[in-house]
Design a protein around this motif. Sequence first.
Motif: not given
Length: 560
Positions: A495-509
Motif C-alpha cells: 500500500y501507499l501512504r501519501e500526504l501532500e508531496t510525501e509518498k511512501l510505499l510499503i510492501v510485505v510478504n
Amino acid sequence: MDRKWWKEAVAYQIYVRSFKDSNGDGIGDLRGIIEKLDYLKKLGIDIIYLNPINKSPNDDNGYDISDFKDIMDDFGNMQDFDDLLRETHIRDMKLVMDLVINHSSDEHPWFTEAKKSKQSKYRDYYIWKKGEAGTPPNNWGSFFGGSAWEYHEDTDEYYLHLFSKKQPDLNWENNDFREDIKRVIKFWIDKGVDGFRMDAINHIAKDDEFKDGKVHEGKIYGDFLPYVQNLPKVHEYIRDIRKEINNPEIVLIGETGGISYHNAYLYTGADKKELDFTFHFDMHSVGRGEKDWERTPLNLIKDIKEKMSGWQTRDDKEGWCPLFYSNHDTTRTVSRLGNDEDYLEESAKMLATLMFTQKGTPFIYYGEEIGMTNNKGFELEDYRDVAIFNNYKDYVESGLISEENFMKGLQYTSRDNSRTPMQWNDNINGGFTKGKPWIKANQNYTKINVKEQEKNPTSILNYYKKAIDIRKKYQSLVYGEFTEINREHEEIYAYLRELETEKLLIVVNFFDNTPQIKIEKEIDLEKSELILSNYDTDKIKNKLNVLELRPYEARIYLIK
Ligand code: GLC
Ligand code: CA
C-alpha cells in the motif's frame, strides 16, 4: 487534518504483573515500571497503557476491583503511583489507565453491602433476579465458563456476572451508582492521568427482559451476546461520562467486542461525542480453526487485508483506530500471524512494519518488541487464567472434549501465552524477578531477551526503534491517505501512504516463499529510496518495477 496528541503517539501496553518485579515477590509492580521508563523512552514510546492496577483480590488479575480509588497491594501503593505518573510525565510520556466499570469484585464494599439485605442502598448497584425452582433466572453462560448467574442463599436471589462469579455486573440503570463512578473517573483525572481504556464498555447495558439465549452447537449454555452487547443504552451512558469529563485532551478508548470497521463509528463517529477509538477483536482469532485445538492456514486476503484495510479506508469522520495485533487477551503476535520457528526475526519485523505504517495509534504489547512467543510445554498446573479452570470443568470433566485436545487448544488460544514474564536478559526467569514468578517464564528467554537485542544492531528491538523513528519522521504515516495496491495478491500486502508531496510505499510478504509483485501506480522504484527493510537488500533486483520478496520480507520506500 484534525491533529491530536494521541494520533501522533506510539503506545506501549504493560501487563503490570509480568513486566518487572522490583521486590522479589515474583509479581511485577509499579516500582518495576519506574525502573524501566528509560527503556521505554529510548524505544520511542509516548503513551504507557497499564492493565488494571486498582485494589483487587485478583480473581481475574485486577479486572475484579475492590477499591476503585486505591492501588493493588501486589503492585505498590498510592505513593508509588504518584511517583510513576510524575516520572512518566517528566519524560514527556502519557499514562493511560484501565477503567473496569462493567463489574466490580465481589469483595468491593458495594457488593458486600448489597449482599447483606435486599433493602441495602447498594443492592441495586448490581443485577439480582429470582430463580425458578432452584435453577438460575435464565440459561446464559458466562464468558469464563459456567452459568452467568450465581445463587446467593441468604437473600434467595441470583446475581449476574458476565465474567467470573467474583466479578458481579454493575447496574448502570442506577443513578447513584453512575454518580459514584463519575467521581472515580474524576479522582484519577485530578491526579493527572491522560486517558482511559474502558474495559468491556459495550456490555454495560443489559436487555431488561433477561430472555434465554440460543444454545449453539457444542455449547452447554445459552448465548447472551444479543442481550448484553452494544445495546442502544450503552451510548447514553458513555456520552454522559464524556460530558462529565469535559476535556478533549483526555483520550477515551473503548474495548468493544462485536464491533468492527463497519460499525465502530457508532462509538467513535465525530458527531457521537463518545469514544476516541476502540479496541476490536479482528486479529484475535486469525489462524484458529472451528475448534480451539485446530489451526487454519492464513488467508491473507480475508484474514488480513480485508480487515486491516477496512479500518484504513474509513471516512475520517468515523473516528480513529488502534493498531495492535495482540494484547493480554490473546496469543502472541509472532506465533499467531508470523512464524515463530523458522522466521522469528523476519516475521516479527514484518508485522512491526505494518503496525508502524498504517493509520491509527500503534500499541506495542510488552515483549512484542523482542519477538516474545507463545509458550511451549505448559502443563495444566502452569496456567493461571481463571477461565481455563471453569472451561476444564465444563468440557473435560463432562467428557465433551478430550484432555489432549483441550491442552492443545490452550497452546493455540490461551491468554496465558501473552502473560509470561518480560524477558529482560538471560538470567534465571529472564531477569524479571529474583523470586519465583507468579507464572512460569517462557524458557526461550535464554535466546530472546532485551539485553541480547540491545547489543545486536539487526535485532527485532532495534528494528522497532528504526520503524518508530520513521513513523515520527513521516507525517504521511499518521495522517496520510491509504491506497492499497493489488488486493488480489495472495501473499504480498502492499500500500501507499501519501500526504501532500510525501509518498511512501510499503510492501510485505506474509509467507515463507519468494513471491513477486508488480508495482504500477506511476512509481519509479529505481529512483525511490529504500528507507527500511528486514533484509540486507543489496542483492535484490527491482527490474521493471517488479519486486521479488524473500520469506517474510518487508520494505518501506520513499517515493521520489
Ligand atoms: C476484558 C479484559 C479481560 C478481562 C475482562 C473482564 O475483556 O480485557 O482481560 O478478563 O474484560 O474484565
Ligand atoms: Ca513485586
